[in-house]
Design a protein around this motif. Structure first.
Motif, short mmCIF file in Angstrom:
data_model
loop_
_atom_site.label_atom_id
_atom_site.label_comp_id
_atom_site.label_asym_id
_atom_site.label_seq_id
_atom_site.Cartn_x
_atom_site.Cartn_y
_atom_site.Cartn_z
N ASP A 150 51.06 21.94 91.00
CA ASP A 150 51.94 20.82 90.68
C ASP A 150 53.12 20.69 91.62
OD1 ASP A 150 50.35 20.14 88.53
OD2 ASP A 150 51.55 21.28 87.09
N ARG A 174 54.02 16.80 91.83
CA ARG A 174 52.93 16.03 91.23
C ARG A 174 53.47 15.13 90.12
NH1 ARG A 174 47.44 19.21 89.49
NH2 ARG A 174 45.97 17.47 89.57
N LYS A 175 53.07 13.86 90.16
CA LYS A 175 53.51 12.91 89.15
C LYS A 175 52.72 13.14 87.86
CE LYS A 175 53.90 9.56 92.89
NZ LYS A 175 53.31 8.31 93.44
N GLN A 176 53.43 13.10 86.76
CA GLN A 176 52.78 13.21 85.47
C GLN A 176 52.12 11.87 85.13
OE1 GLN A 176 52.57 16.11 83.76
NE2 GLN A 176 53.69 17.05 85.46
N ASP A 177 50.90 11.95 84.58
CA ASP A 177 50.17 10.74 84.14
C ASP A 177 50.00 9.73 85.28
OD1 ASP A 177 50.11 11.76 81.49
OD2 ASP A 177 52.15 11.01 81.17
N SER A 178 49.69 10.22 86.47
CA SER A 178 49.49 9.33 87.61
C SER A 178 48.22 8.50 87.42
CB SER A 178 49.38 10.14 88.91
OG SER A 178 49.03 9.30 89.99
N GLU A 179 48.26 7.27 87.92
CA GLU A 179 47.08 6.40 87.84
C GLU A 179 46.07 6.73 88.93
OE1 GLU A 179 48.95 2.74 90.53
OE2 GLU A 179 48.86 2.56 88.35
N ASP A 181 43.72 9.50 91.33
CA ASP A 181 43.01 10.77 91.19
C ASP A 181 42.88 11.48 92.53
OD1 ASP A 181 41.20 9.16 92.47
OD2 ASP A 181 39.61 9.31 90.95
N GLN A 185 48.72 11.35 93.85
CA GLN A 185 49.37 11.92 92.67
C GLN A 185 50.70 12.59 93.04
OE1 GLN A 185 46.93 14.47 90.22
NE2 GLN A 185 45.07 13.31 90.68
#
Length: 280
Positions: A150, A174-179, A181, A185
């Motif tokens: 992360d 790392r972004k949380q709940d990134s759109e 994959d 991210q």
């Protein structure tokens, strides 16, 4: 005139213990309402929009107190064709540091120039700036994704020319709940003040909400005249700052403390200003 007015405003609120002449500032650029059609004679001033479209617009740069401080716009200036981001940042910081002690500078990724970062370090300032991801950053983000990691921190030397370098720290987060994959991210930040201060970057978004409020104070016009357009923007910045300063003074008077969420509305402030000055 703007700087003189803000100095008077800060001197007023500085009489309270809840206002500190030190803090974090955010520097950003916003656009005026865009134009289409002919801009003959205005090419040096109406320089275009951030998005690549057939529209063009005046752009204004500001430096604002953020964080736990009352969000006063310390200075506002136009962005002119041919100016470097370093010139803009240095001019705004000169104004800001005459008014308050600046600890940390937050900026958007359009300011991620190594020369801007070196200038901030030379002034003894800390900074947090997101970095545009180039090939090496994308590759590193892909490796972090494969390891399901992360966060990652590494030193980086940025070339200034003539065998001179600016040393910074790259922090991958790392972004949380990134759109996404893939490597998108991750965001990459540059800082000279350690990863522990990275959470402060969230304060920069206060300047975006500030711009939305400032535009509520602006008079509407279709004129392309530079002086008029900039006056409307600067005056709106001043009205916004007055609102936030009045709110601080009222909160302190009524509750003995200052909370960032306003107690006084912008409409109430405008009504009071109109009553006292006739402007509005």
């Amino acid at each position: 005139m703007y700087r003189q007015a803000v100095r008077q405003l800060i001197d007023e609120v500085a009489e309270t213990e809840e206002f500190f002449r030190a803090g974090i500032v955010a520097i950003d650029i916003t656009e005026a309402d865009p134009f289409t059609g002919d801009r003959t004679g205005h090419e040096e001033e109406i320089i275009g929009t951030k998005e690549k479209t057939d529209e063009y617009a005046y752009q204004w740069a500001t430096v604002q107190l953020v964080g736990n401080a009352v969000p006063i716009v310390l200075d506002a200036r136009p962005v002119r064709k041919g100016e470097s981001r370093g010139e803009i940042v240095e001019d705004l910081l000169d104004s800001a540091e005459e008014l308050v002690h600046v600890d940390n500078v937050l900026m958007d990724r359009e300011f991620d120039s190594q020369h801007v970062l070196e200038m901030l370090s030379q002034r003894g300032l800390s900074y947090i700036v997101p970095k545009r991801m180039q090939t090496s950053e994308k590759a590193q983000a892909k490796r972090l994704l494969q390891r399901d990691q992360d966060r990652y921190e590494t030193g980086r030397k940025l070339h200034l020319g003539k065998n001179e370098w600016h040393e910074t720290t790259l922090i991958y987060r790392r972004k949380q709940d990134s759109e996404h994959d893939d490597h998108r991210q991750y965001s990459v930040f540059m800082t000279n003040c350690g990863s522990g201060h990275l959470t402060e970057y969230g304060y920069r978004w206060e300047i975006e909400s500030g711009y939305r409020s400032i535009k509520r104070f602006m008079a509407a016009t279709t004129s392309k005249n530079f002086e008029l357009r900039f006056f409307y923007f600067a005056f709106a910045c001043l009205l916004y700052s007055i609102w936030r300063a009045v709110d601080l003074l009222v909160q302190v008077e009524l509750t003995g403390e200052y909370k960032h969420s306003p107690m006084i509305t912008a409409d109430n402030t405008l009504t009071l200003l109109k009553k006292e000055t006739g402007i509005g």
